[in-house]
Design an enzyme around this catalytic site. Structure first.
Site, PDB file in Angstrom:
ATOM      1  N   GLU A 108       0.872  -1.163   0.000  1.00  0.00           N
ATOM      2  CA  GLU A 108       0.000   0.000   0.000  1.00  0.00           C
ATOM      3  C   GLU A 108       0.919   1.226   0.000  1.00  0.00           C
ATOM      4  O   GLU A 108       1.819   1.318   0.829  1.00  0.00           O
ATOM      5  CB  GLU A 108      -0.891   0.019   1.251  1.00  0.00           C
ATOM      6  CG  GLU A 108      -1.837   1.201   1.215  1.00  0.00           C
ATOM      7  CD  GLU A 108      -2.729   1.340   2.446  1.00  0.00           C
ATOM      8  OE1 GLU A 108      -2.687   0.474   3.333  1.00  0.00           O
ATOM      9  OE2 GLU A 108      -3.449   2.346   2.499  1.00  0.00           O
ATOM     10  N   LYS A 152       4.591   0.810   8.947  1.00  0.00           N
ATOM     11  CA  LYS A 152       4.642   2.114   8.278  1.00  0.00           C
ATOM     12  C   LYS A 152       3.993   3.194   9.128  1.00  0.00           C
ATOM     13  O   LYS A 152       4.459   4.324   9.166  1.00  0.00           O
ATOM     14  CB  LYS A 152       3.952   2.023   6.916  1.00  0.00           C
ATOM     15  CG  LYS A 152       4.837   1.391   5.854  1.00  0.00           C
ATOM     16  CD  LYS A 152       4.102   1.278   4.534  1.00  0.00           C
ATOM     17  CE  LYS A 152       3.166   0.108   4.557  1.00  0.00           C
ATOM     18  NZ  LYS A 152       2.429  -0.125   3.333  1.00  0.00           N
ATOM     19  N   ARG A 189       4.778 -12.406   9.930  1.00  0.00           N
ATOM     20  CA  ARG A 189       5.464 -11.135   9.833  1.00  0.00           C
ATOM     21  C   ARG A 189       6.856 -11.271  10.418  1.00  0.00           C
ATOM     22  O   ARG A 189       7.049 -11.988  11.395  1.00  0.00           O
ATOM     23  CB  ARG A 189       4.735 -10.124  10.719  1.00  0.00           C
ATOM     24  CG  ARG A 189       4.184  -8.980   9.984  1.00  0.00           C
ATOM     25  CD  ARG A 189       3.202  -8.231  10.826  1.00  0.00           C
ATOM     26  NE  ARG A 189       2.169  -7.814   9.927  1.00  0.00           N
ATOM     27  CZ  ARG A 189       2.267  -6.735   9.137  1.00  0.00           C
ATOM     28  NH1 ARG A 189       3.284  -5.921   9.208  1.00  0.00           N
ATOM     29  NH2 ARG A 189       1.332  -6.445   8.277  1.00  0.00           N
TER      30      ARG A 189
HETATM   31  P1  ATP Z   1       2.624  -1.892   7.646  1.00  0.00           P
HETATM   32  O1  ATP Z   1       1.889  -2.277   8.889  1.00  0.00           O
HETATM   33  O2  ATP Z   1       4.061  -1.646   7.854  1.00  0.00           O
HETATM   34  O3  ATP Z   1       1.937  -0.823   6.860  1.00  0.00           O
HETATM   35  P2  ATP Z   1       1.427  -3.653   5.821  1.00  0.00           P
HETATM   36  O4  ATP Z   1       1.327  -5.137   5.882  1.00  0.00           O
HETATM   37  O5  ATP Z   1       0.202  -2.862   6.041  1.00  0.00           O
HETATM   38  O6  ATP Z   1       2.588  -3.212   6.788  1.00  0.00           O
HETATM   39  P3  ATP Z   1       1.646  -3.469   3.022  1.00  0.00           P
HETATM   40  O7  ATP Z   1       2.124  -2.349   2.217  1.00  0.00           O
HETATM   41  O8  ATP Z   1       0.221  -3.829   2.985  1.00  0.00           O
HETATM   42  O9  ATP Z   1       2.096  -3.185   4.500  1.00  0.00           O
HETATM   43  O10 ATP Z   1       2.554  -4.760   2.761  1.00  0.00           O
HETATM   44  C1  ATP Z   1       2.893  -5.291   1.506  1.00  0.00           C
HETATM   45  C2  ATP Z   1       3.248  -6.731   1.705  1.00  0.00           C
HETATM   46  O11 ATP Z   1       4.334  -6.869   2.618  1.00  0.00           O
HETATM   47  C3  ATP Z   1       2.087  -7.488   2.297  1.00  0.00           C
HETATM   48  O12 ATP Z   1       1.965  -8.730   1.637  1.00  0.00           O
HETATM   49  C4  ATP Z   1       2.487  -7.675   3.738  1.00  0.00           C
HETATM   50  O13 ATP Z   1       1.879  -8.814   4.281  1.00  0.00           O
HETATM   51  C5  ATP Z   1       4.008  -7.757   3.655  1.00  0.00           C
HETATM   52  N1  ATP Z   1       4.630  -7.331   4.910  1.00  0.00           N
HETATM   53  C6  ATP Z   1       4.437  -6.171   5.565  1.00  0.00           C
HETATM   54  N2  ATP Z   1       5.132  -6.131   6.705  1.00  0.00           N
HETATM   55  C7  ATP Z   1       5.805  -7.309   6.787  1.00  0.00           C
HETATM   56  C8  ATP Z   1       6.707  -7.882   7.730  1.00  0.00           C
HETATM   57  N3  ATP Z   1       7.050  -7.246   8.840  1.00  0.00           N
HETATM   58  N4  ATP Z   1       7.205  -9.108   7.476  1.00  0.00           N
HETATM   59  C9  ATP Z   1       6.863  -9.773   6.360  1.00  0.00           C
HETATM   60  N5  ATP Z   1       6.032  -9.286   5.419  1.00  0.00           N
HETATM   61  C10 ATP Z   1       5.500  -8.069   5.626  1.00  0.00           C
HETATM   62 MG    MG Z   2      -1.333  -1.956   5.466  1.00  0.00          MG
END
Ligand code: ATP
Ligand code: MG
Length: 561
Positions: A35, A272, A262
């Site tokens: 995102e 983020k 994660r």
């Molecule tokens: P954040 O909470 O940091 O915004 P998010 O999962 O909302 O993380 P996205 O941009 O939706 O962030 O993530 C893109 C991809 O990366 C998704 O498939 C997510 O599951 C994966 N991802 C995000 N954070 C992690 C992590 N700490 N370890 C492994 N994969 C991750």
């Molecule tokens: Mg997210």
């Protein structure tokens, strides 16, 4: 990356099983779906390496898909940063996609749902809806708008789209099962009104699809075969499948959602939202501040793409969450930089040495090897003169036998240079040593082939010639948080654990070969650590970040275990 065959991870086992059952290898397709609401962090690196790694293993396309359904938080600048970071990590996506490209298709499918009486417009407040939703142990109840006629739903949804309503006045919900044991199946919202301009569709839309409705359908549109996400989406899988059931055609690939844990890194936060807080509250200077666990922060700190990929490879993927010690990440950058970083000399805490028997005004250029790990790296010349700096910690007036550095009456070798002997020292009024007078052995020059040059003395020190030294700003970093796991405390906010001493700025004295150094150049300051030239450098003054010290705390932790 090594060529040795690696054991399959559990996701690869799932794919192998699908292939064994007859799924065509040429139909394999993956995506990395960020995102654009912030910069990528080290947790994302795991997901990137997983998805692009699968693409490499199976020669399958991997899309970069921006999940851009929330205009309130998303920006073009984040899209650009994400693309830059994925590229820098060394990956090429097949096509660049945006969930927002599918807004029309998603809307059309929503109309189909309404026509099949599988979606309805709910006009209650979010509080009322929450009350009807029940709890995990208590069934929900149907709301008063659940049985609106198809015609009324179509009309209201059209009016939602036409901008006739305020945010929160109406939502579109899928009509599934208010008694489901899975709370997410209790008539989830699929559209809401948002009067916000989108970074790509601008004001074309004032209704936006929800994540769950968008994600699976986008996977389907792109014909992604295996849609890999993190564990918090496990309960969403049932909904993901329900949404696919509504649109999936027989001869098409039906995406499969699978979940992995994660990755969390110690002494930092990988979210983020929390990283944005650090930027907005000026705890750090920017998203790419070298203390940030973002890909761009690590890059600016001096990390290499290889070291991040090797780290992600080593930790692999898991089914359960656990905390990875940041020293493992440091181990990987040290390992890579040891192979590639040129060695140079710099003094960060200077003590003046005067070599009393070296002629005043004389200077000579000594040959120094650039990297003992890499013969092809060649050598350079470093200037030597009567007055040099060494580190304060490398001199003591008196010390026990274990102190192999400089002390009065004893000898040490100057790296790439001569053997010197400390004869006397000068102190200030408080008793601090401010200058040491030494003599040198003229015949002991390293590499000169004389008997004296081969003479072994315990202790070799790095140094710089004072009159030739470049002065630079050196930024020394420490952990950004004092706690190993700052965002897991019930009674405290992660911000309470910010380390007030995560950045220390000092002046360093560098050998003049660094004059030509450019931002992102990575070097080893001998005996001190790995460093990287920062983009804040100007033609007058270098700014240099410490990437990591030379000492390997990870190896020590391993030994203890
Ligand atoms: P954040 O909470 O940091 O915004 P998010 O999962 O909302 O993380 P996205 O941009 O939706 O962030 O993530 C893109 C991809 O990366 C998704 O498939 C997510 O599951 C994966 N991802 C995000 N954070 C992690 C992590 N700490 N370890 C492994 N994969 C991750
Ligand atoms: Mg997210």
């Amino acid at each position: 990356m090594s060529d040795s065959p690696k054991a399959l991870n559990f996701i690869e086992h799932i794919i192998e099983e699908d292939l064994a059952k007859g799924f065509s290898k040429s139909d394999l397709r993956f995506r990395f779906p960020p995102e654009p609401n912030g910069y990528l962090h080290i947790g994302h690196a795991s997901s990137i390496c997983l998805n692009f790694g699968l693409g490499e293993r199976y020669s399958a396309p991997v899309n970069l898909r921006f999940d851009d359904t929330n205009p309130a938080k998303e920006e073009q600048a984040f899209v650009d940063a994400i693309k830059r970071d994925v590229h820098w990590l060394g990956y090429e996506w097949n096509t660049e996609r945006y969930a927002s490209d599918y807004f029309q298709q998603l809307y059309d499918w929503a109309i189909d749902l309404i026509k099949q009486n599988k979606a309805y417009v709910d006009s209650q407040s979010s509080e009322e809806m929450a009350l009807q939703k029940g709890t995990p142990t208590e069934e929900g109840v149907d709301g008063p708008y659940r049985n609106r006629s198809v015609e009324e739903n179509l009309k209201l949804f059209q009016e939602m789209k036409d901008g006739k309503f305020q945010e929160g006045e109406h939502v579109l919900r899928a009509k599934i099962d208010m008694a489901s044991t899975n709370m997410l199946m209790r008539d989830p919202i699929i559209y809401r009104v948002l009067h916000k301009a989108h970074h790509r569709t601008n004001t074309d839309w004032c209704i936006y699809p929800m994540y769950d409705w968008t994600h699976g359908e986008s996977d389907y549109i792109e014909q992604v075969s295996h849609s890999l996400c993190t564990l918090e989406f496990l309960p969403h899988r049932e909904l993901y499948d329900w949404f696919l059931d509504q649109v999936c055609e027989e001869n098409k690939v039906r995406p499969k959602q699978r979940e992995f844990a994660r990755r969390n890194l110690s002494h930092t936060v990988v979210s983020k939202r929390k990283l944005l807080q650090l930027v907005e509250q000026n705890v750090v200077n920017s998203w790419d501040d070298p203390r940030m666990p973002t890909i761009s922060g690590l890059r600016r700190r001096g990390y290499t793409p290889e070291s991040i990929r090797n780290f992600a490879d080593t930790i692999g993927i898991a089914k359960r969450e656990n905390l990875i010690d940041v020293s493992l990440l440091e181990f990987h950058v040290r390992e890579h930089l040891n192979k590639i970083a040129p060695r140079v000399m710099a003094v960060l805490d200077p003590l003046k040495i005067v070599i009393t028997n070296y002629p005043e005004g004389k200077e000579e250029w000594l040959t120094a090897e650039n990297n003992p790990e890499d013969e092809a790296a060649g050598s350079r010349e470093v200037p030597f003169s009567r007055e040099i700096y060494i580190e304060k910690a490398d001199f003591r007036e008196e010390a026990n036998k274990k102190f192999f550095r400089l002390k009065l009456g004893r000898e040490v070798r100057l790296k790439n240079g001569y053997i010197i002997k400390a004869e006397s020292c000068t102190k200030d009024e408080e008793g601090n040593v401010i200058e040491v007078q030494c003599t040198y052995d003229e015949k002991s020059k390293s590499g000169s082939g004389t008997e004296e040059s081969l003479r072994k003395v315990k202790g070799t020190l790095h140094w710089v010639s004072i009159k030739h030294a470049l002065t630079s700003e050196i930024r020394l970093y420490d952990r950004l948080f004092t706690d190993e796991s700052p965002d897991t405390h019930k009674d405290k906010d992660f911000m309470d654990f910010v380390n007030p001493e995560s950045l220390k700025t000092i002046t360093g004295y560098l050998e003049p070969s660094l004059k030509a150094a450019k931002p992102e150049d990575r070097i080893q300051f001998q005996r001190l650590g790995y460093f990287c030239v920062d983009k804040d450098s100007t033609s007058e003054k270098l700014v240099i970040n410490r990437t990591v010290g030379l000492r390997d705390s990870w190896a020590k932790i391993q030994e203890k275990n």
